[in-house]
Design an enzyme around this catalytic site. Structure first.
Site, PDB file in Angstrom:
ATOM      1  N   ARG A   1       0.871  -1.198  -0.076  1.00 22.57           N
ATOM      2  CA  ARG A   1      -0.039   0.064   0.067  1.00 22.57           C
ATOM      3  C   ARG A   1       0.927   1.302   0.035  1.00 22.57           C
ATOM      4  NH1 ARG A   1      -3.371  -2.741  -1.546  1.00 22.57           N
ATOM      5  NH2 ARG A   1      -5.547  -3.233  -0.527  1.00 22.57           N
TER       6      ARG A   1
ATOM      7  N   GLU B   1      -3.164   7.604  -4.213  1.00 20.33           N
ATOM      8  CA  GLU B   1      -3.811   7.073  -5.572  1.00 20.33           C
ATOM      9  C   GLU B   1      -5.307   7.604  -5.543  1.00 20.33           C
ATOM     10  OE1 GLU B   1      -3.985   2.635  -5.579  1.00 20.33           O
ATOM     11  OE2 GLU B   1      -1.929   2.523  -4.861  1.00 20.33           O
TER      12      GLU B   1
ATOM     13  N   HIS C   1      -0.977  -0.235 -10.074  1.00 17.77           N
ATOM     14  CA  HIS C   1      -1.682  -1.215  -8.825  1.00 17.77           C
ATOM     15  C   HIS C   1      -2.075  -2.325  -9.684  1.00 17.77           C
ATOM     16  CE1 HIS C   1      -3.546  -0.991  -4.910  1.00 17.77           C
ATOM     17  NE2 HIS C   1      -3.500  -2.292  -5.118  1.00 17.77           N
TER      18      HIS C   1
HETATM   19  C1  DGY Z   1      -5.598  -6.226  -2.685  1.00 12.25           C
HETATM   20  O1  DGY Z   1      -6.114  -7.050  -2.890  1.00 12.25           O
HETATM   21  O2  DGY Z   1      -5.546  -5.759  -1.549  1.00 12.25           O
HETATM   22  C2  DGY Z   1      -4.813  -5.728  -3.933  1.00 12.25           C
HETATM   23  O3  DGY Z   1      -3.900  -4.476  -3.403  1.00 12.25           O
HETATM   24  C3  DGY Z   1      -5.474  -5.382  -4.951  1.00 12.25           C
HETATM   25  O4  DGY Z   1      -5.401  -6.717  -5.695  1.00 12.25           O
END
Ligand code: DGY
Length: 267
Positions: A186, A215, A233
């Site tokens: 993240r 984002e 992402h």
């Molecule tokens: C998640 O699932 O948390 C990813 O960042 C996106 O698929």
């Protein structure tokens, strides 16, 4: 979100949907949120718990795809693949020169993995086969040592109050000169401005990012750098994985609506 959810008993949501306390409490019929992601930092879990809203996620099925993408970023960044691709496209030529586009070998280097959970462990498995020594931390205990000794650092912890800006200016300063940072977890785990400073000063040799602090916006300073590889992402973005995620989310909604316990409950 409030309008969309106004008549829902259950909802399938995406990581970009902000499920704040205000949104969650706007419809008293809302009983379930199936987040189509393994991460659920977009949801106020505390509020959901208090409101009696069941939250589910989609763990497991995106482990290998995200680990693949992490390796892709490690290889693309250290071997300057995007720079090379741009050069071939723009010149229409391929000229072999002894010192052209030299990168960094993986063999014999050390990869520090922050977060040895499912995805971190899958990255470690892959890195071993490239001759990389892997060290990992689950908690903050040995983070300093990992920062100081790793040639590459890859982040695989969830975003929580504790991990927000875990990699800040001080942490970046501890990293080896010439090291690389990779983030497929993240964005807000890294202080992006501090990362840009470290890259611009040459303290870090490069970075490979799939996630960003704000984002959908990406720090404009990153866009100017040739030593970073920027993905949008896409860690879980394979046909197989996204289908599996959708199936899990839909199955858990159906189970919930039938009065059965969903399989991937977060709250
Ligand atoms: C998640 O699932 O948390 C990813 O960042 C996106 O698929």
């Amino acid at each position: 979100m409030i309008t969309i959810l106004s008549e829902a008993d259950a909802a399938i949501t995406l990581l970009s949907d902000p499920l704040t306390r205000r949104v969650l409490s706007s419809n008293s019929n809302l009983r379930m949120i199936a987040n189509c992601a393994v991460g659920y930092n977009n949801i106020d879990i505390d509020a959901a718990r208090k409101l009696g809203i069941t939250v589910t996620n989609t763990p497991g099925v995106l482990t290998e795809a995200t680990a693949d993408l992490t390796m892709a970023l490690i290889l693309a960044t250290t071997r300057r693949l995007v720079e090379g691709d741009n050069e071939v496209r723009h010149t229409g030529r391929c000229i072999w020169e002894p010192l052209h586009l030299l990168g960094t070998s993986l063999q014999g280097k050390r990869l520090g993995i922050i977060g040895m959970g499912r995805i971190g462990t899958a990255v470690a498995r892959r890195a071993h086969t490239f001759g990389v020594e892997v060290v990992g931390v689950r908690s903050g205990e040995s983070l300093d040592e990992l920062l100081k000794t790793s040639d590459f650092i890859s982040i695989h912890v969830p975003l929580t109050a504790e991990t927000r800006h875990l990699i800040d200016q001080a942490a970046l300063a501890k990293m080896k000169r010439g090291a690389y940072l990779f983030n497929t977890a993240r964005g807000p785990i890294v202080d992006e401005d501090a990362l840009c400073d470290a890259l611009e000063s040459g303290h870090l040799a490069g970075a490979g990012l799939d996630v960003y602090e704000n984002e959908p916006d990406v720090n404009p300073r990153l866009l100017k750098m040739s030593n970073v590889v920027l993905a949008p992402h896409i860690g879980s973005a394979t046909f197989e994985t996204r289908s599996a995620m959708a199936r899990i989310a839909a199955t858990d909604v159906l189970r919930f609506l039938r009065g059965e316990k969903p399989l991937h409950v977060v709250t």
